[in-house]
Each structure stands twice: as C-alpha cells, then as structure tokens.
Design a protein around this motif. Sequence first.
Motif, PDB file in Angstrom:
ATOM      1  N   GLU A   1      92.099 114.431  57.848  1.00 60.20           N
ATOM      2  CA  GLU A   1      91.317 115.328  57.029  1.00 60.20           C
ATOM      3  C   GLU A   1      91.887 115.152  55.607  1.00 60.20           C
ATOM      4  OE1 GLU A   1      89.362 119.023  57.737  1.00 60.20           O
ATOM      5  OE2 GLU A   1      88.709 116.946  58.616  1.00 60.20           O
TER       6      GLU A   1
ATOM      7  N   HIS B   1      94.885 121.462  66.162  1.00 61.11           N
ATOM      8  CA  HIS B   1      95.407 121.309  64.631  1.00 61.11           C
ATOM      9  C   HIS B   1      96.665 120.547  64.609  1.00 61.11           C
ATOM     10  CE1 HIS B   1      92.077 123.597  62.778  1.00 61.11           C
ATOM     11  NE2 HIS B   1      91.912 124.235  63.970  1.00 61.11           N
TER      12      HIS B   1
ATOM     13  N   ALA C   1      90.442 115.832  66.577  1.00 64.73           N
ATOM     14  CA  ALA C   1      89.345 116.455  65.855  1.00 64.73           C
ATOM     15  C   ALA C   1      88.360 116.845  66.557  1.00 64.73           C
ATOM     16  CB  ALA C   1      89.037 115.396  64.958  1.00 64.73           C
ATOM     17  N   ILE C   2      88.091 116.194  67.735  1.00 61.54           N
ATOM     18  CA  ILE C   2      86.860 116.732  68.719  1.00 61.54           C
ATOM     19  C   ILE C   2      87.413 117.949  69.088  1.00 61.54           C
ATOM     20  CG2 ILE C   2      85.836 116.295  70.716  1.00 61.54           C
ATOM     21  CD1 ILE C   2      85.751 113.276  70.248  1.00 61.54           C
ATOM     22  N   PHE C   3      88.513 118.201  69.731  1.00 64.62           N
ATOM     23  CA  PHE C   3      89.248 119.459  70.596  1.00 64.62           C
ATOM     24  C   PHE C   3      89.560 120.419  69.576  1.00 64.62           C
ATOM     25  CE2 PHE C   3      89.200 116.089  73.811  1.00 64.62           C
ATOM     26  CZ  PHE C   3      88.230 116.769  75.017  1.00 64.62           C
ATOM     27  N   ALA C   4      89.448 120.276  68.373  1.00 65.43           N
ATOM     28  CA  ALA C   4      89.952 121.222  67.393  1.00 65.43           C
ATOM     29  C   ALA C   4      91.474 121.624  67.759  1.00 65.43           C
ATOM     30  CB  ALA C   4      89.045 122.610  67.343  1.00 65.43           C
TER      31      ALA C   4
ATOM     32  N   ILE D   1      92.835 112.387  54.637  1.00 63.55           N
ATOM     33  CA  ILE D   1      92.089 111.222  53.957  1.00 63.55           C
ATOM     34  C   ILE D   1      90.963 111.531  53.315  1.00 63.55           C
ATOM     35  CG2 ILE D   1      91.295 108.971  54.743  1.00 63.55           C
ATOM     36  CD1 ILE D   1      93.313 108.588  56.816  1.00 63.55           C
TER      37      ILE D   1
ATOM     38  N   ARG E   1     102.475 121.039  62.210  1.00 68.93           N
ATOM     39  CA  ARG E   1     101.370 120.512  62.896  1.00 68.93           C
ATOM     40  C   ARG E   1     102.093 119.558  64.007  1.00 68.93           C
ATOM     41  NH1 ARG E   1      96.591 120.782  60.274  1.00 68.93           N
ATOM     42  NH2 ARG E   1      96.821 122.361  58.677  1.00 68.93           N
TER      43      ARG E   1
ATOM     44  N   HIS F   1      94.981 115.193  63.352  1.00 67.40           N
ATOM     45  CA  HIS F   1      93.822 115.864  62.701  1.00 67.40           C
ATOM     46  C   HIS F   1      94.292 116.033  61.157  1.00 67.40           C
ATOM     47  CE1 HIS F   1      91.695 119.877  61.848  1.00 67.40           C
ATOM     48  NE2 HIS F   1      90.819 118.810  61.650  1.00 67.40           N
TER      49      HIS F   1
END
Lengths: 305, 505
Positions: free
Chosen positions: A263, A255, A250-253, A265, A93, A259
């Motif tokens: 996730e 990964h 998160a908004i623009f996906a 959490i 990531r 992000h």
Amino acid sequence: MVAYVIKRVGLALLVIFVVSLVGFLALRLTGDPAVAMAGEASSEADIRNIRLQYGFDRPILIQYADWLGRAVRGDFGVSNYFRLPVSDLIMSRFPTTALLAAFSISFALIISIPLGIIAAVRQNSWIDRLALLFAVSGQAMPNFWLALLLIVLFSVTYPLLPPSGSGEWVNFIMPTIVLGTHAMPALMRLTRNGMLDVLASDYMRTARAKGLRWYTVLFKHGLRNAMIPLVALTAVQFGFLLSGSIVTEAIFALHGLGHLAWESITRRDIPTVQAVLIILATFYTLLTLLGDLLNAWLDPRIRVS
Amino acid sequence: MTRYLLGASAAALMLASIASPAFAQKENDTLRISWREELPSYDVYYASPRESVLLSRLVWDNLVDRDPVTHEYRPLLAESYEWIDEKTLEFKLRRNVTFHDGSPFTADDVAYTLNRVSSPEAAVVNPKMVNWIGSVEKVDDYTVRILMDEPFPAALEYLAAAVPIYPKAHYESGGPEGMSANPIGTGPYRVVEAVPGTSIKLEKNEDYFPDSPKGQPHIGRIEQRTIPDPQTQVAELMAGRLDWIWLVPPDIASRLETRPNIKVLPGETMRIGYVAFDTRGTSGVEYFKDRRVRQAVAHALNRDAIARNLIGAGSSVIHSACYPSQFGCEQNVRAYEYDPDKARALLAEAGYPSGFSVDIYGYRERHVTEAIIGDLQNVGIRANLNSVRFATFKEMNFEGTIPLRHGAFGAWSINDVSITMEGFFQGEEEDTIHDPELIAWNSEAKQIVDQDRRQELYTKALRRIADEAFWVPLHTYVTLYAFNSDLDFQPQPDEVARFYQARWK
C-alpha cells in the motif's frame, strides 16, 4: 571459523547497504514524490511547498545520507500518509506477519519432511511421483491463484472459513496453506535428495548390517545427516516468507508488514517503503547468514573451503 | 473407509461451527460495509481517500448540506446563511444540537475548527478545501462569520462537501491524533470502536437533531472493515459476510449480477475523461496549434463506443468540458459527432492529407487510451502510446511537454465548474492552452458572487472551449456498487454513499 564468520557478516552488511541504496534511488526514479503526495487537483505552488517541507529539493545522495544517518539510529522518520512515526507503524504490523510466517514454515515442515522421507525410501514408486507432482504444482502455482481457489472453495461454495480478517486463529488457516504450499516443494525435494544420498552411504549399510531396527537406522543415522542442508534452507525460506507475504496479506486482508509495503508503494509513502524494505532485507540477510553459519557449524567442510 | 468419512465430516462440522454465521444481517440491524483504502486517520482533514468523506457525513455535520438530487444548499448545522458582502459569509447556528459526548454545539466550535484547519500550519491533506477561508469570527454564541481574503463564490459548495465541524474542547486537547482515536461529532452515527486503518464500528445517534436536512438514520449499526483485495470483498459479499462494497471491477460485477441475493448498481460519477492538446507548441509538436487538426481529432473519436463498451452501463458521452450537474456547466455547446470522413477532410485541409505521427500520453485506463489510438489511426494520425504514472503525467503537464494526452478529472465532487476552469483553463496549473479570453472570463467568474454573471461567463468559456476544440470531452465515469438485495441504497454522482439514508427493505 572466526574468519569465516567475519567474512559472512561483512558480506551481509554490504548486501543490506546496497539494497537500501538501490531501493532509495529506485523510489525516486519512478516520479516526483511531491506530485504524488499533493494529489489530483494540486497546484504547482502546493507541490513546491511539499518539496521544501520534505527536503525533496536537495541532491539525492544528500537525502540518502541524511536518511541513512537517522535509520541506523532506529529513526525511520514519519510516514507521509499516516503522519505517524514509521517505527510505530512497523511495530504494530509486524506481529501479524511474523505469526503468519511462523505458521506457514511449521506447516511446510510438517508436510514436507515426512513426504520427502517417504519419497526417498520408496524411490520411483507412485508416492514418489505424486510427491514430485505436488512439488512441481506447488512451485508453479502463483500464490494469489491458490488463495482465490481456496476462497472460492472454503468461503463461497462451502462457507466454512472466513476469507478475510486477522482477528481469530481461523483467519490464518487459508493464508498459512497458501504460503506454506509455496515454501514446501524446495524443502521436500531437499529432504528427499538428502535422504537418498544418505541412504546410499556406507555407514547406513553398516548400521543395517549391525541389525538395528529400520526406524532407528532411518531416523537416528539417516535423517540427522540429511537434515544439515535443510536447516539452512528453512532459515532462508523463513526469511522469504516474512518478506514474501505481500500478495497473500493483501488477498486475505491481513494487515501485516507485506500489506503495508504494498500500500505504501502505491501511495508513494517513501519513508515507510524504505523502512519496510530495509527491515525485510535485514531479516532475509540475517536468516540467510544464520543458515550459512549453522551449516558451517554442522559441517566442517564448508568453513574450511 | 466409513471411519475416514466420519472423521472428515466431524472436521467439517467443527470448521463450520467456528466460522462466523453466514447470513444477511438484516435481522441484527447491522450494515456490514467494506472498502479497500486504508484511512490514515479518522480525522477527515488528514485522510485523502474518498472513503473519508463517506465517514465524515456519518459522524459529523457540515455547516450546510447539498441536496444530492436538486443540488440546492440547505442549512445543516447552520439555521440560515447570508452573504454580507463579497468576502463575508454569515451563519446563524442551530441551538438544539449536541455532540456525541453530550457537549452543546456553539459558535466556538465552528470558529475553532475552521480557524485551525485553514491555517497553513495545520497542513491538512486537501488544502484547497479550506484555504479560501481567511478567518472565522464569532459574533455571538450562535452566529459566526467567515471572512475571505478574496471573494470565493463557490464557498457554500466547499462547505457542503467535506468541511465538518469538530467539538472545540476535544480537538484543542487531542488534536488530529485525539480525534482519530476517539472521533466525536454531531452526525447521525456515533463511533463505538475505531481501529486505525482496519475497522470502524458505528451506532445510530438516537439524539440526532430532528430537523436535520440529512434526515434521521434508519439502520441501527454500521460496521466497516478494510479489505484491500476486490476479489476477497466479492467472496465476503457472496458468503453473506458483507452487505455493501463499491468500486467493484466491471468483469467481476457482471458475474455478481447473476447471484440472486446481490444487487449490482452502476452509479454515474462526476469524474470525466478527456483528450487534450498542446495548443501552443511548447512540446515541440506544432500540429495542434491548428484548430482544424483538433476538430479532426474530435470527429475521429467514437465516444459512444468507448462509453458503452469500455466504461459500461451508466456512462454517458459529454460534449462540454465539465460534469453536467456542476454550476456553470453549459450544455448548449458545439458537439462533434463521430465522422471519420470529416476528420480526414479536416486533416487534408490543414495540410496533412496523409496524417502524421505523434506521442499520446495516458495514466489511467490503458484500454481506453488504446481505443483512442485505434480511432486516430483510422483517420491517419499515428499515435504512439506512452503510459506513465500520474505524478509524471502531471509534472509533464506543468512543463507543457505533452503534445496529446488522455486524462480524467474527478473535480473532487465539487459541484461548481470553477474547480475545473481553475485547473485547466485559467492560465495556471495544468493549463496547456493559455487562451487570453478564457483566462479573462474564468478569472472574473472566480472573483464575483453574482451567480447570473458567473453563469454567463462560464457559458462563454465552455462554448469557446468547444468551438476551438481545446479539449475533447469524452464521457462520464461509473462506479459499480454491489450490495445485499435486502438493502435499500441509492448511489449519487458525487460518490458520497449516504448510509444514513439507507434502510432495510
């Protein structure tokens, strides 16, 4: 200088340690991880099994010491959710996050330095006011809001840019603008203030009196001196961008690491959250440390005091 | 000025040319779907999100399939099935089935898959799905027997839900990691590309066995992308870069409805909301030991208003403590109409003419819990909101420390009321009532395969739950789907989107 470096490094290590401890305790305080992992229709026996299997039944400080002992050797354990080594997950990531942070800080610098210089040279002019307005709104506007506005404009109304994904470089345009805009105001204001200080100093007057060309004066004599605090701030902002991209990713996906943290959490994937937390905290602390050391190296007054 | 304009338009054109084409993919015969959950593995036994079940139905087949409308079990990989005795289920298998890699499907695949995933060492994420399986024996190449340690009457329901059969050779050599990296099944779609957690590309299985009760797939290709943010998903849908999304937040859905090329469909789900009590006083609060107080709460809640205004179109009010389609979910039970006066009278009768104060706990839709608090306030019960995390909620239930709670149960889409009874009314797990009669009936119903007798026992149990007002069932939940209006898609209450039945209009 050596004493100064030792002091700063010691402080940085202490910060990282405290972050890891507080993070560890906070994660446990928000509820039993075993219950969350077992899911909605689980029985008490299922939960007991998980508790034993993952060692959640031991005293919390023992669990922490155990984790820390393995973490310093680079072993962050296995993700509860992915059932893969956390270090593998992070390695897969991290590039996305690093790329995004590098794009964003470059974008922020490209815009904010020239704008800061112009605002200083033309102090109190309309362009200075405009830059101030820009800085205030950039700082005040939440990331997610700007991100959504950009998506509405450039993906829905005028379908020019893809709103999500990380496959191609076009996917990074909007996230870079969003994150960069957030980093810009501080950099710009610092450039402006630095330049104003420098412009009012005696050696600048001397340089001008010698009849040097204005841009030589401005860039060779002025900017170089105004840059010193900017170097440190850039390092700090870069650390901030590495760790602060959670919402944007998160908004623009995308990964990336942010992000993954978010996730993890919500999934209560504790080994992953802890590892991401400690890695981001380490980056942030190291970059801040780097900023401090650079400053001390550039400006002897700091390391003496 | 003109020069700037020219430059700007050139830049815009350049951007337009690099962005992906933004039109429906009907022409390309590619269905582009998106969900928000990142699947930890493409081995469905190791992925808890519901999306994993969607995928499982595309790539793999179960032994049996449940008709989504009639709820009948139809043999899928099996040709027929038979209960040999209360603890033995025999399956004759189909002979014309092959896996995507060309290997034939036989009894060895069934025995290996089920024996492996049901062993405790396998540590699958939903042990309940398979831990009722004792062992699986191969009788001959096309006959297997599932042996159970205890009778398990809902066996077919579980097998039809999410127990896919894997090819033995591939699973034996690669394990869950190998299956996730290279998913191979018998299902209507084969996997072309699987990027962990991020995207998966599927292609119609042209060799899908012709007499499958699931029918033949229609759409050529399916591409899934994981997009965590619902707003971004909607933007992708509006930009024509996606064809199907689900779990759309209600406020966005109402705005999406006005778009001409997008269809928004509410689908009722098997998840139900409820209010439950500490009827034994283990939390230190004694009020709810009195049936009249519980009935007062039932009369105080305006369930119609909650279902209509807060949950939205597609939600219906329920009176029995289960989802109506579940086997055993008796509907002819006492219903408590909305009647605040009656509620006040019942409270007065119980000795609380001016009501009382109590703590209410909730972990899901806070606005619904707040509506419940408003309704209770109206009859004199002053409920203080405690919004907690799911883990805390569940833990407190085990300990019996919650006096009054607002919860929800999805039953894992198991169409048999046993899962609900086991969880809440059988003396175990989250049972805060411990009613001896309920425990006796439900335990008996769990042990026998005689469906008529089971129906009878569950009817008695659900009527008692309603008469005693042990639970106040509230309403069903709704999942909102949004998709390209060129797509012919039908949602089902079990929330398994069946893309193999979808087609272009």
